[in-house]
Design an enzyme around this catalytic site. Sequence first.
Site, PDB file in Angstrom:
ATOM      1  N   LYS A  87      74.630  55.079  10.478  1.00  0.00           N
ATOM      2  CA  LYS A  87      73.194  55.358  10.606  1.00  0.00           C
ATOM      3  C   LYS A  87      72.943  56.030  11.952  1.00  0.00           C
ATOM      4  O   LYS A  87      73.326  55.497  13.007  1.00  0.00           O
ATOM      5  CB  LYS A  87      72.427  54.040  10.499  1.00  0.00           C
ATOM      6  CG  LYS A  87      71.022  54.177  10.010  1.00  0.00           C
ATOM      7  CD  LYS A  87      70.461  52.793   9.715  1.00  0.00           C
ATOM      8  CE  LYS A  87      69.028  52.857   9.268  1.00  0.00           C
ATOM      9  NZ  LYS A  87      68.446  51.506   9.171  1.00  0.00           N
TER      10      LYS A  87
HETATM   11  O1  G3P Z   1      64.428  50.189   7.238  1.00  0.00           O
HETATM   12  C1  G3P Z   1      63.600  50.305   8.352  1.00  0.00           C
HETATM   13  C2  G3P Z   1      62.947  49.008   8.621  1.00  0.00           C
HETATM   14  O2  G3P Z   1      63.851  48.033   9.064  1.00  0.00           O
HETATM   15  C3  G3P Z   1      61.758  49.092   9.462  1.00  0.00           C
HETATM   16  O3  G3P Z   1      60.850  48.273   8.859  1.00  0.00           O
HETATM   17  O4  G3P Z   1      58.889  46.871   8.714  1.00  0.00           O
HETATM   18  O5  G3P Z   1      60.052  47.205  10.944  1.00  0.00           O
HETATM   19  O6  G3P Z   1      58.734  49.045   9.906  1.00  0.00           O
HETATM   20  P1  G3P Z   1      59.563  47.826   9.664  1.00  0.00           P
END
Ligand code: G3P
Length: 219
Positions: A87
């Site tokens: 990644k």
């Molecule tokens: O896959 C990306 C994710 O981990 C981010 O999610 O909810 O922190 O915006 P969030």
Amino acid sequence: MKFFIDTANLDEIREAHDLGVLDGVTTNPSLMAKEGITGDANIKAHYKAICKIVEDKVSAEVIATDYEGMVREGKELAKLDDKIVVKIPMIRDGVKAIRYFHSEGIRTNCTLIFSSGQALLAAKAGASYVSPFIGRLDDIAIDGLDLIAQIVHIYQNFGYETEVLAASVRHTMHLIKCAELGADVVTCPLKVITGLLKHPLTDAGLAQFLADHAKAASK
Ligand code: G3P
């Protein structure tokens, strides 16, 4: 459509895998930190443990932000297991690193995508996946699902093989809408996947079937 789980929690990964619908896992440095996984050796051991649970496609994120560092870290991560997808953040050196990994046959997931232009760049560099963060766009009053639609459209125009991996998926409607728009993959917490199970008419219908069966059996 593929379902990935967005966590570094081994119990949740096992539970999603046991459900029989899991296609992969995404992690990021915040998710690893949330599980208390620190230090290079522990982080690598944790990725290996995740790879033991699932069949394929475990995204492991580099920490370096310069080209040489990303290439070095990405190679180390890819060596851990064939299931690893490296990644890489959407920054200038990240684009160069994605091109390098593409030429080496190492799969990449380009993360922190917030515009269709960034997604186009990642596809041209040869990313296997792009991760548009739809919840974080919604958080600032920009429709994240519009971005999914734009990227799917652009990739279809030119037949890019890069898969659209909707990330920062916060709830079940996000997942359904991504499916309608043709995202190849969603990555989300376990509760978003299990949320698909729920319908009151299913529960009521099953209760009725079982009650009728029991009534008939007791006659
Ligand atoms: O896959 C990306 C994710 O981990 C981010 O999610 O909810 O922190 O915006 P969030």
